[in-house]
Design an enzyme around this catalytic site. Sequence first.
Site, mmCIF file in Angstrom:
data_model
loop_
_atom_site.group_PDB
_atom_site.id
_atom_site.type_symbol
_atom_site.label_atom_id
_atom_site.label_comp_id
_atom_site.label_asym_id
_atom_site.label_seq_id
_atom_site.Cartn_x
_atom_site.Cartn_y
_atom_site.Cartn_z
ATOM 1 N N ARG A 143 43.076 52.251 50.672
ATOM 2 C CA ARG A 143 42.671 52.233 49.163
ATOM 3 C C ARG A 143 42.494 50.966 48.351
ATOM 4 O O ARG A 143 42.193 51.066 47.224
ATOM 5 C CB ARG A 143 43.533 53.201 48.418
ATOM 6 C CG ARG A 143 45.087 52.808 48.310
ATOM 7 C CD ARG A 143 45.888 53.607 47.202
ATOM 8 N NE ARG A 143 47.057 53.265 47.044
ATOM 9 C CZ ARG A 143 48.256 53.362 47.633
ATOM 10 N NH1 ARG A 143 48.178 54.412 48.364
ATOM 11 N NH2 ARG A 143 49.366 52.940 46.895
ATOM 12 N N LYS A 179 48.189 43.460 44.909
ATOM 13 C CA LYS A 179 49.531 43.452 43.973
ATOM 14 C C LYS A 179 50.939 44.008 44.640
ATOM 15 O O LYS A 179 51.573 44.722 43.980
ATOM 16 C CB LYS A 179 49.192 44.171 42.587
ATOM 17 C CG LYS A 179 48.270 43.237 41.914
ATOM 18 C CD LYS A 179 47.927 43.887 40.652
ATOM 19 C CE LYS A 179 46.803 42.915 39.743
ATOM 20 N NZ LYS A 179 46.516 43.719 38.499
ATOM 21 N N PRO A 230 51.642 40.976 36.937
ATOM 22 C CA PRO A 230 51.656 39.708 37.784
ATOM 23 C C PRO A 230 50.188 39.961 38.500
ATOM 24 O O PRO A 230 50.089 41.331 38.923
ATOM 25 C CB PRO A 230 52.936 39.907 38.797
ATOM 26 C CG PRO A 230 53.962 40.562 37.951
ATOM 27 C CD PRO A 230 53.214 41.674 37.142
ATOM 28 N N GLU A 231 49.510 38.933 38.867
ATOM 29 C CA GLU A 231 48.412 38.897 39.657
ATOM 30 C C GLU A 231 48.729 38.710 41.248
ATOM 31 O O GLU A 231 49.715 38.326 41.544
ATOM 32 C CB GLU A 231 47.329 38.122 38.936
ATOM 33 C CG GLU A 231 47.027 38.467 37.624
ATOM 34 C CD GLU A 231 45.805 38.127 37.099
ATOM 35 O OE1 GLU A 231 44.636 38.028 37.727
ATOM 36 O OE2 GLU A 231 45.521 38.035 35.641
ATOM 37 N N ARG A 290 42.041 47.964 29.029
ATOM 38 C CA ARG A 290 42.407 46.743 29.310
ATOM 39 C C ARG A 290 41.758 45.609 28.150
ATOM 40 O O ARG A 290 40.382 45.664 28.009
ATOM 41 C CB ARG A 290 42.293 46.343 30.599
ATOM 42 C CG ARG A 290 42.975 47.086 31.747
ATOM 43 C CD ARG A 290 44.181 47.055 31.297
ATOM 44 N NE ARG A 290 45.046 45.811 31.730
ATOM 45 C CZ ARG A 290 45.447 45.303 32.718
ATOM 46 N NH1 ARG A 290 45.191 45.961 33.794
ATOM 47 N NH2 ARG A 290 46.058 44.098 33.016
#
Length: 265
Positions: free
Chosen positions: A121, A52, A2-3, A254
């Site tokens: 981060r 996320k 999920p974005e 990716r």
Amino acid sequence: MPEGHTLHRLAKVHQKHFAGAQVRVSSPQGKFADGAAMVDGRLFVKAEAWGKHLLHHYESGLVVHVHLGLYGSFSESEIPMGPPVGQVRMRMVGADFGTDLRGPTACEVLHTSELDAIADRLGPDPLRRNADSDRAWERIRKSRRPIGSLLMDQAVVAGVGNVYRAELLFRQRISPYRPGTAIERTVWDEMWADLVALMKVGLRRGKIVTVEREFDRGDPSYRKGRPRTYVYRRAGSPCRVCGSTILHADMEGRNLFWCPSCQAD
């Protein structure tokens, strides 16, 4: 995976149904039993998302941190809820709404002070108020990594996944292989503005929509029920704009999709 808009949408749903009320929290699967016991019956203060990451704040100062990863999902249910189905990591039950979490990468209880480590981060989230795009720009302009990699780096921009990466770069006619050092500030500002607009549409509509109406034709969407895309999962198909063949490659593990003509170096 999920974005970012999906997590923000979940945060809005959980805020609506749980905020200001005591919530029963359990772990039918057992893996989150200790954490669930720490917040069970506590007043739910607010839900928010950063990239996320989904965060549930309780009055005790404890925060349940969820990262869905590749396979995590929430399912919603009316009250009373039936018996758990499958491996339910966390069940939340409010007065008129319940939800089950399955398969997350992370589901843990943190103290508010520990949230700083997560925030430190992560790059700016286009869907958070007052997100500082300058932070992302400072990392991009100093890096020789390709912009296609930088956009997927959550330390640069939080919440961007493979779909937004591919579609944003196509819409801006930028090669995914262009190094960050070759991205001009004015170009980045246009990219950021477009990304914010696209993700707000995703948040509002619950799905990613990137194709302008005049190009919303030809090949169907890459999956039933999904909107059409310009390049994402369209390898071997003709570009909706110029007709060139959409290419596919691997970039840092990716899948990468782009049009070699519209996004020439």
